[in-house]
Design a protein around this motif. Sequence first.
Motif, PDB file in Angstrom:
ATOM      1  N   ALA A 120       0.858  -1.098  -0.086  1.00  0.00           N
ATOM      2  CA  ALA A 120      -0.215  -0.055   0.063  1.00  0.00           C
ATOM      3  C   ALA A 120       0.873   1.184  -0.061  1.00  0.00           C
ATOM      4  N   ILE A 121       0.412   2.155  -0.528  1.00  0.00           N
ATOM      5  CA  ILE A 121       0.917   3.678  -0.422  1.00  0.00           C
ATOM      6  C   ILE A 121       0.301   4.453   0.394  1.00  0.00           C
ATOM      7  N   HIS A 122       0.987   5.257   1.364  1.00  0.00           N
ATOM      8  CA  HIS A 122       0.237   6.232   2.274  1.00  0.00           C
ATOM      9  C   HIS A 122       0.816   7.537   1.929  1.00  0.00           C
ATOM     10  N   PRO A 123       0.033   8.376   1.289  1.00  0.00           N
ATOM     11  CA  PRO A 123       0.633   9.648   1.141  1.00  0.00           C
ATOM     12  C   PRO A 123       0.307  10.608   2.592  1.00  0.00           C
ATOM     13  N   CYS A 124       1.278  11.266   2.897  1.00  0.00           N
ATOM     14  CA  CYS A 124       1.101  11.818   4.283  1.00  0.00           C
ATOM     15  C   CYS A 124       1.985  13.112   4.304  1.00  0.00           C
ATOM     16  N   GLY A 125       1.976  13.699   5.516  1.00  0.00           N
ATOM     17  CA  GLY A 125       2.845  14.704   5.784  1.00  0.00           C
ATOM     18  C   GLY A 125       4.182  14.823   6.140  1.00  0.00           C
ATOM     19  N   ARG A 126       4.923  15.651   6.204  1.00  0.00           N
ATOM     20  CA  ARG A 126       6.522  15.681   6.588  1.00  0.00           C
ATOM     21  C   ARG A 126       6.483  15.057   7.860  1.00  0.00           C
ATOM     22  N   ASP A 127       5.758  15.551   8.854  1.00  0.00           N
ATOM     23  CA  ASP A 127       5.605  14.955  10.216  1.00  0.00           C
ATOM     24  C   ASP A 127       4.624  13.719  10.414  1.00  0.00           C
ATOM     25  N   HIS A 128       5.075  12.694  10.263  1.00  0.00           N
ATOM     26  CA  HIS A 128       4.137  11.524  10.194  1.00  0.00           C
ATOM     27  C   HIS A 128       4.473  10.276  11.045  1.00  0.00           C
ATOM     28  N   VAL A 129       3.613   9.676  11.387  1.00  0.00           N
ATOM     29  CA  VAL A 129       3.945   8.227  12.077  1.00  0.00           C
ATOM     30  C   VAL A 129       4.020   7.427  11.089  1.00  0.00           C
ATOM     31  N   ALA A 130       4.970   6.328  11.149  1.00  0.00           N
ATOM     32  CA  ALA A 130       5.147   5.361  10.412  1.00  0.00           C
ATOM     33  C   ALA A 130       4.120   4.392  10.787  1.00  0.00           C
ATOM     34  N   LEU A 131       3.418   3.480   9.837  1.00  0.00           N
ATOM     35  CA  LEU A 131       2.633   2.508  10.219  1.00  0.00           C
ATOM     36  C   LEU A 131       2.847   0.932   9.756  1.00  0.00           C
ATOM     37  N   GLU A 132       2.632  -0.063  10.515  1.00  0.00           N
ATOM     38  CA  GLU A 132       2.867  -1.108  10.209  1.00  0.00           C
ATOM     39  C   GLU A 132       1.612  -1.976  10.387  1.00  0.00           C
ATOM     40  N   ALA A 133       1.471  -3.135   9.388  1.00  0.00           N
ATOM     41  CA  ALA A 133       0.388  -4.150   9.593  1.00  0.00           C
ATOM     42  C   ALA A 133       1.352  -5.528   9.308  1.00  0.00           C
ATOM     43  N   PRO A 134       0.766  -6.653   9.826  1.00  0.00           N
ATOM     44  CA  PRO A 134       1.345  -7.892   9.596  1.00  0.00           C
ATOM     45  C   PRO A 134       1.069  -8.104   8.041  1.00  0.00           C
ATOM     46  N   GLY A 135       2.226  -8.431   7.153  1.00  0.00           N
ATOM     47  CA  GLY A 135       1.959  -9.003   5.823  1.00  0.00           C
ATOM     48  C   GLY A 135       1.717  -7.873   4.860  1.00  0.00           C
ATOM     49  N   VAL A 136       1.775  -6.476   5.438  1.00  0.00           N
ATOM     50  CA  VAL A 136       1.624  -5.434   4.522  1.00  0.00           C
ATOM     51  C   VAL A 136       2.707  -4.499   4.414  1.00  0.00           C
ATOM     52  N   ALA A 137       3.256  -4.296   3.144  1.00  0.00           N
ATOM     53  CA  ALA A 137       4.384  -3.395   2.962  1.00  0.00           C
ATOM     54  C   ALA A 137       3.638  -1.971   2.624  1.00  0.00           C
ATOM     55  N   ILE A 138       3.822  -0.916   3.706  1.00  0.00           N
ATOM     56  CA  ILE A 138       3.349   0.198   3.566  1.00  0.00           C
ATOM     57  C   ILE A 138       4.349   1.280   3.173  1.00  0.00           C
ATOM     58  N   GLU A 139       4.383   1.977   2.249  1.00  0.00           N
ATOM     59  CA  GLU A 139       5.085   3.107   1.835  1.00  0.00           C
ATOM     60  C   GLU A 139       4.715   4.425   1.979  1.00  0.00           C
ATOM     61  N   GLN A 140       5.519   4.837   2.873  1.00  0.00           N
ATOM     62  CA  GLN A 140       4.955   6.565   2.974  1.00  0.00           C
ATOM     63  C   GLN A 140       5.530   7.312   1.799  1.00  0.00           C
ATOM     64  N   ARG A 141       4.748   8.380   1.525  1.00  0.00           N
ATOM     65  CA  ARG A 141       5.167   9.061   0.503  1.00  0.00           C
ATOM     66  C   ARG A 141       4.624  10.414   0.955  1.00  0.00           C
ATOM     67  N   ILE A 142       5.710  11.312   1.080  1.00  0.00           N
ATOM     68  CA  ILE A 142       5.407  12.737   1.567  1.00  0.00           C
ATOM     69  C   ILE A 142       4.828  13.624   0.495  1.00  0.00           C
ATOM     70  N   VAL A 143       3.468  14.287   0.790  1.00  0.00           N
ATOM     71  CA  VAL A 143       2.882  14.835  -0.301  1.00  0.00           C
ATOM     72  C   VAL A 143       2.645  16.493   0.277  1.00  0.00           C
ATOM     73  N   TYR A 144       2.762  16.563   1.521  1.00  0.00           N
ATOM     74  CA  TYR A 144       2.491  17.932   1.995  1.00  0.00           C
ATOM     75  C   TYR A 144       3.445  18.205   3.468  1.00  0.00           C
ATOM     76  N   ALA A 145       3.474  19.568   3.708  1.00  0.00           N
ATOM     77  CA  ALA A 145       4.000  19.811   4.892  1.00  0.00           C
ATOM     78  C   ALA A 145       3.283  20.993   5.746  1.00  0.00           C
ATOM     79  N   ALA A 146       3.441  20.888   6.956  1.00  0.00           N
ATOM     80  CA  ALA A 146       2.598  21.980   7.518  1.00  0.00           C
ATOM     81  C   ALA A 146       3.766  22.989   8.253  1.00  0.00           C
ATOM     82  N   GLU A 147       3.608  24.064   7.443  1.00  0.00           N
ATOM     83  CA  GLU A 147       4.736  25.272   7.914  1.00  0.00           C
ATOM     84  C   GLU A 147       4.324  26.120   8.823  1.00  0.00           C
ATOM     85  N   PRO A 148       4.915  26.529   9.784  1.00  0.00           N
ATOM     86  CA  PRO A 148       4.574  27.730  10.903  1.00  0.00           C
ATOM     87  C   PRO A 148       4.166  28.981  10.226  1.00  0.00           C
TER      88      PRO A 148
END
Length: 225
Positions: A111-139
Amino acid sequence: MKLLILRPEPGASETAARARELGLEPVVAPLFAIEAAAAAPVEAARYDAILFTSANGARHAPPGLTALPCFAVGESTAAAARLAGFTDIRIGSCDGAAAAAMMAAAGVKRAIHPCGRDHVALEAPGVAIEQRIVYAAEPVASQRFEGPAVAMVHSPRAARRFAQLAGDRSAIAIAAISAAAAEAAGEGWATRAVAAAPRDHALLELAAKLCNTGAEGTKDGGDGL
């Protein structure tokens, strides 16, 4: 009592609209702004599914993935996925870990996981989850915050920044989306309380309760952090 909504737009205005329906007095004062991140093209054929843990992930997802089954955390994220063109959407009832478990139960292998620059890596048995940074929250430039008020904090990062900008902490109650966010705010507040579930609707319910009770129900340090 005023309600401080600190999350980025467009979520801040959405929360404020729901708060007004509850008879609250929201003050929209985002601490961050969402900016899209440069992303390389993605081949949909490499994945069995896509995972969204936030509406911003859905709004900024790479193009060409809408045919994939979508696993979304919460109704708001699912709504953003629908607007982005996804049709096969399964909604997780709790958090990212629960949605990842749903993917594993459905037989997803990659699976692909579009996420923010600040994110929590996720895991699930038998699933390869690829984090893809697509946005950032800037001050963004922010005012100093004074009470009496209830502040909604949606992340540990927001809690830490709000703590730097707050005036008299004893006049401000913290409504936190998670125990980690409450902990990040530090001590000295009128109240620190944690939402029943890590979603905006649950956080707003908590904030409304604190506003309506004058944040006197619990004192900082005795709130079950």
